[in-house]
Design a protein around this motif. Structure first.
Motif, mmCIF file in Angstrom:
data_model
loop_
_atom_site.group_PDB
_atom_site.id
_atom_site.type_symbol
_atom_site.label_atom_id
_atom_site.label_comp_id
_atom_site.label_asym_id
_atom_site.label_seq_id
_atom_site.Cartn_x
_atom_site.Cartn_y
_atom_site.Cartn_z
ATOM 1 N N VAL A 1 -18.338 62.313 -11.989
ATOM 2 C CA VAL A 1 -18.711 62.583 -13.209
ATOM 3 C C VAL A 1 -17.633 63.614 -13.871
ATOM 4 N N ARG A 2 -17.496 64.532 -13.178
ATOM 5 C CA ARG A 2 -16.292 65.456 -13.891
ATOM 6 C C ARG A 2 -14.949 64.932 -14.043
ATOM 7 N N ASN A 3 -14.672 63.887 -13.546
ATOM 8 C CA ASN A 3 -13.542 63.139 -13.577
ATOM 9 C C ASN A 3 -13.896 61.632 -14.049
ATOM 10 N N ALA A 4 -14.740 61.537 -15.036
ATOM 11 C CA ALA A 4 -15.092 60.326 -15.590
ATOM 12 C C ALA A 4 -13.861 59.373 -15.970
ATOM 13 N N GLU A 5 -13.560 58.317 -15.902
ATOM 14 C CA GLU A 5 -12.729 57.256 -16.133
ATOM 15 C C GLU A 5 -11.340 57.461 -15.398
ATOM 16 N N ILE A 6 -11.522 58.469 -14.339
ATOM 17 C CA ILE A 6 -10.292 58.498 -13.469
ATOM 18 C C ILE A 6 -10.690 57.928 -12.162
ATOM 19 N N VAL A 7 -9.838 56.815 -11.653
ATOM 20 C CA VAL A 7 -9.971 56.392 -10.329
ATOM 21 C C VAL A 7 -9.516 57.274 -9.443
ATOM 22 N N LEU A 8 -10.473 57.736 -8.531
ATOM 23 C CA LEU A 8 -10.178 58.868 -7.538
ATOM 24 C C LEU A 8 -9.945 57.998 -6.180
#
Length: 228
Positions: A164-171
């Motif tokens: 959620v902290r990196n929402a929209e970022i593919v990890l």
């Protein structure tokens, strides 16, 4: 220094773990069976636990499940001589945070314990994260979705918070392993997939749309589901 409970019925292994951890500066609580471990969790309130699968009275998987059922979220590392994926998944299914097959390297064991202990509560000043109808309070470590409380294990919460902290970022899978566990698992590991599966089940329990998406061949991403 943190207190680590050691639940291991093999005397040589238990004593070796006790010596190693005390040498590293930890306070230890060694016990030789699952029933004694359950009592020790109440009496000593350890910061983390190393739990063997095959123990008398209460086995490691049942011990973990009982602790989670009563709301205890102490980080648990399961030790097992079983190497089949299904056996490892069983421990994670019960609520364990990590597993380590026997025989193991001491440095890897210590690294995993350090990783479990690093994932502590964020503190009173931590922010509240919001993604669509999901609210994640990192101070209270509480998750709600659409007003419904979602009960997560420590590892499930940590994974969700990171996504959620990196929402929209593919990890990538390796990035998530490094962030959550402190090291990358072997390529064949299913640990992350198991935790993601349970996260989805809990988040989507009332038919809500998917928030944690798989990007095939890469990893995972958190994003609000597209409107129908």
């Amino acid at each position: 220094m943190s207190t680590v409970l050691i639940a291991e019925d093999d005397k040589q292994i238990r004593e070796a773990l006790d010596r190693i951890l005390r040498f590293e500066g930890y306070t230890t609580v060694p016990v030789n069976d699952g029933a004694a471990a359950l009592e020790a969790f109440v009496e000593h309130r350890p910061d983390a636990a190393i739990v063997d699968v095959n123990m008398p009275f209460v086995d490691g998987v049942t011990l973990t499940r009982k602790l989670r059922d009563r709301g205890d979220r102490t980080p648990i590392l399961i030790l097992t001589a079983r190497r089949a994926t299904a056996d490892r998944v069983e421990g994670l299914d019960a609520g364990a945070d990590d597993y380590l097959p026997k025989p193991f390297e001491v440095e890897e064991l210590l690294a995993r314990i350090r990783a479990l202990l690093r994932r502590t509560d964020s503190g009173a000043g931590a922010p509240v994260l919001v993604l669509g109808d999901l609210t994640l309070d990192t101070a209270k470590r509480m998750v709600t979705r659409g007003g419904r409380t979602v009960d997560l294990t420590k590892t499930e919460f940590d994974i969700l918070e990171y996504l959620v902290r990196n929402a929209e970022i593919v990890l990538s899978r390796s990035t998530i392993y490094e962030e959550i566990w402190g090291y990358d698992f072997e390529a064949s590991s299913k640990s992350l997939d198991v935790h993601i599966g349970y996260l989805r089940r809990k988040l989507e329990d009332d038919g809500a749309g998917r928030l944690v998406h798989t990007v095939r061949g890469v990893g995972y991403v958190a994003r609000v589901p597209d409107p129908e």
